[in-house]
Design a protein around this motif. Sequence first.
Motif, PDB file in Angstrom:
ATOM      1  N   ILE A   1      16.961   8.435   8.852  1.00 41.78           N
ATOM      2  CA  ILE A   1      15.760   7.859   8.232  1.00 41.78           C
ATOM      3  C   ILE A   1      14.528   8.157   9.080  1.00 41.78           C
ATOM      4  N   VAL A   2      14.679   8.010  10.405  1.00 39.84           N
ATOM      5  CA  VAL A   2      13.551   8.275  11.297  1.00 39.84           C
ATOM      6  C   VAL A   2      13.195   9.764  11.305  1.00 39.84           C
ATOM      7  N   ASP A   3      14.216  10.619  11.413  1.00 41.82           N
ATOM      8  CA  ASP A   3      13.967  12.061  11.491  1.00 41.82           C
ATOM      9  C   ASP A   3      13.373  12.613  10.206  1.00 41.82           C
ATOM     10  N   ASN A   4      13.696  12.004   9.070  1.00 43.39           N
ATOM     11  CA  ASN A   4      13.228  12.509   7.774  1.00 43.39           C
ATOM     12  C   ASN A   4      12.212  11.578   7.131  1.00 43.39           C
ATOM     13  N   ALA A   5      11.508  10.830   7.968  1.00 43.24           N
ATOM     14  CA  ALA A   5      10.531   9.875   7.435  1.00 43.24           C
ATOM     15  C   ALA A   5       9.465  10.571   6.601  1.00 43.24           C
ATOM     16  N   ASP A   6       8.969  11.762   7.064  1.00 43.48           N
ATOM     17  CA  ASP A   6       7.933  12.471   6.311  1.00 43.48           C
ATOM     18  C   ASP A   6       8.446  12.954   4.970  1.00 43.48           C
ATOM     19  N   PHE A   7       9.695  13.473   4.953  1.00 44.08           N
ATOM     20  CA  PHE A   7      10.275  13.957   3.699  1.00 44.08           C
ATOM     21  C   PHE A   7      10.468  12.807   2.720  1.00 44.08           C
ATOM     22  N   LEU A   8      10.958  11.674   3.219  1.00 44.14           N
ATOM     23  CA  LEU A   8      11.191  10.513   2.364  1.00 44.14           C
ATOM     24  C   LEU A   8       9.886   9.959   1.806  1.00 44.14           C
ATOM     25  N   GLU A   9       8.821  10.090   2.591  1.00 45.09           N
ATOM     26  CA  GLU A   9       7.530   9.603   2.123  1.00 45.09           C
ATOM     27  C   GLU A   9       7.023  10.445   0.956  1.00 45.09           C
ATOM     28  N   ILE A  10       7.234  11.740   1.063  1.00 52.49           N
ATOM     29  CA  ILE A  10       6.762  12.641  -0.007  1.00 52.49           C
ATOM     30  C   ILE A  10       7.708  12.610  -1.201  1.00 52.49           C
ATOM     31  N   HIS A  11       8.996  12.602  -0.926  1.00 55.61           N
ATOM     32  CA  HIS A  11       9.988  12.634  -2.012  1.00 55.61           C
ATOM     33  C   HIS A  11      10.664  11.255  -2.135  1.00 55.61           C
ATOM     34  N   ASP A  12       9.840  10.291  -2.383  1.00 56.15           N
ATOM     35  CA  ASP A  12      10.380   8.933  -2.468  1.00 56.15           C
ATOM     36  C   ASP A  12      11.228   8.700  -3.698  1.00 56.15           C
ATOM     37  N   ASP A  13      11.169   9.642  -4.661  1.00 51.08           N
ATOM     38  CA  ASP A  13      11.993   9.497  -5.857  1.00 51.08           C
ATOM     39  C   ASP A  13      13.336  10.197  -5.721  1.00 51.08           C
ATOM     40  N   ASP A  14      13.580  10.816  -4.560  1.00 52.28           N
ATOM     41  CA  ASP A  14      14.850  11.515  -4.341  1.00 52.28           C
ATOM     42  C   ASP A  14      15.923  10.471  -3.973  1.00 52.28           C
ATOM     43  N   PRO A  15      16.973  10.334  -4.789  1.00 50.00           N
ATOM     44  CA  PRO A  15      17.980   9.291  -4.515  1.00 50.00           C
ATOM     45  C   PRO A  15      19.036   9.709  -3.497  1.00 50.00           C
ATOM     46  N   SER A  16      19.028  10.965  -3.094  1.00 45.44           N
ATOM     47  CA  SER A  16      20.143  11.465  -2.269  1.00 45.44           C
ATOM     48  C   SER A  16      20.256  10.787  -0.907  1.00 45.44           C
ATOM     49  N   PRO A  17      19.157  10.491  -0.181  1.00 39.78           N
ATOM     50  CA  PRO A  17      19.347   9.830   1.132  1.00 39.78           C
ATOM     51  C   PRO A  17      20.077   8.485   1.025  1.00 39.78           C
ATOM     52  N   PHE A  18      19.663   7.695   0.038  1.00 42.76           N
ATOM     53  CA  PHE A  18      20.304   6.377  -0.091  1.00 42.76           C
ATOM     54  C   PHE A  18      21.728   6.505  -0.604  1.00 42.76           C
ATOM     55  N   THR A  19      21.928   7.372  -1.609  1.00 43.96           N
ATOM     56  CA  THR A  19      23.284   7.523  -2.157  1.00 43.96           C
ATOM     57  C   THR A  19      24.235   8.121  -1.127  1.00 43.96           C
ATOM     58  N   ASP A  20      23.719   9.052  -0.304  1.00 46.37           N
ATOM     59  CA  ASP A  20      24.583   9.623   0.749  1.00 46.37           C
ATOM     60  C   ASP A  20      24.991   8.547   1.756  1.00 46.37           C
ATOM     61  N   ALA A  21      24.033   7.679   2.135  1.00 44.65           N
ATOM     62  CA  ALA A  21      24.341   6.607   3.084  1.00 44.65           C
ATOM     63  C   ALA A  21      25.368   5.646   2.499  1.00 44.65           C
ATOM     64  N   VAL A  22      25.195   5.288   1.218  1.00 49.36           N
ATOM     65  CA  VAL A  22      26.148   4.377   0.563  1.00 49.36           C
ATOM     66  C   VAL A  22      27.544   5.001   0.521  1.00 49.36           C
ATOM     67  N   LYS A  23      27.612   6.280   0.204  1.00 51.19           N
ATOM     68  CA  LYS A  23      28.916   6.956   0.133  1.00 51.19           C
ATOM     69  C   LYS A  23      29.586   7.017   1.501  1.00 51.19           C
ATOM     70  N   LYS A  24      28.817   7.298   2.545  1.00 47.87           N
ATOM     71  CA  LYS A  24      29.390   7.353   3.891  1.00 47.87           C
ATOM     72  C   LYS A  24      29.929   5.981   4.312  1.00 47.87           C
ATOM     73  N   ILE A  25      29.183   4.926   4.003  1.00 43.38           N
ATOM     74  CA  ILE A  25      29.636   3.575   4.346  1.00 43.38           C
ATOM     75  C   ILE A  25      30.907   3.228   3.571  1.00 43.38           C
ATOM     76  N   GLY A  26      30.916   3.552   2.279  1.00 49.40           N
ATOM     77  CA  GLY A  26      32.102   3.261   1.467  1.00 49.40           C
ATOM     78  C   GLY A  26      33.330   3.988   1.974  1.00 49.40           C
ATOM     79  N   ASP A  27      33.181   5.274   2.288  1.00 47.05           N
ATOM     80  CA  ASP A  27      34.320   6.059   2.780  1.00 47.05           C
ATOM     81  C   ASP A  27      34.807   5.530   4.131  1.00 47.05           C
ATOM     82  N   ALA A  28      33.878   5.231   5.037  1.00 49.71           N
ATOM     83  CA  ALA A  28      34.260   4.765   6.369  1.00 49.71           C
ATOM     84  C   ALA A  28      34.948   3.406   6.307  1.00 49.71           C
TER      85      ALA A  28
END
Length: 272
Positions: free
Chosen positions: A131-158
């Motif tokens: 989140i910190v490293d990609n803060a600029d990308f997330l700010e511009i592409h705030d409609d991109d669901p992949s960062p949140f969905t990827d985090a949810v999937k990693k937590i679910g799998d782990a």
Amino acid sequence: MEIDEIVKLVLLPFGGVSVVLVAMVGWLAHISTKRIVEGELAEHKLQLESFKSESNKELQYVKDTGTREIEALKNQYTADIERIKAQLQSEFLKYETYTTISKEIYQGLFAKRVEVYGQLLNLKKEIDKSIVDNADFLEIHDDDPSPFTDAVKKIGDASQDNPMVLSNELAELSSELVEKSNRVFSNAKVQSFYAEAHNHDAQYVHEIVMEAENDALRKMFAECGDVYERWFVQLNDDVSKIRSVLDLAGDFLESKTLTNSSSGRAKGAPLS
């Protein structure tokens, strides 16, 4: 009135002869009375001896019977005590075995829990860093669901890899997160399938399919955002408890080490 007195009264009028007769009668009466008394004494003595003999027999019988009953009870009690001792020893051995096994299992599970929670903490660190490293990308592409969905999937799998060593609270949150996210992921696949089927001959079919999938994945935050936040709060609470246990164990081992060291010095100290 005795018989010799009666004879004296009868023979008194006859003078000297009567004196002799009276003396003889008295002597005979004395002999007769003595024999009668001796006979009665002998008879009573025989009866007493017979009674004494019967009493001794009955007493000996009672004594023998009592001794046999006491021995039987003693043997029975001894057998019962030995049986109870054997049962207690068996139960004690079972308890000792169960305690040893339970202790080993608990130690193994606790070690595994420390390992798993360490992995989850590393995952949290990875997500936070992303989140910190990609803060600029997330700010511009705030409609991109992949960062949140990827985090949810990693937590679910782990969390699903080792569910038995998670706390009840974290396991429930993990199951809820996986269940809700799976519905969103499934719906996204369905939407992408229909988009590809309806636009298979379009020039930018890949972009159309991706947009349909992302549109479905954007619902992930609404479905799982609350559970996602609570999952991290519970993770921190569980890690805090694990640290408390480790601190307590460390304090205990340290105190034991100090006690043993003091005891060793006391034993080795010279006598004053």
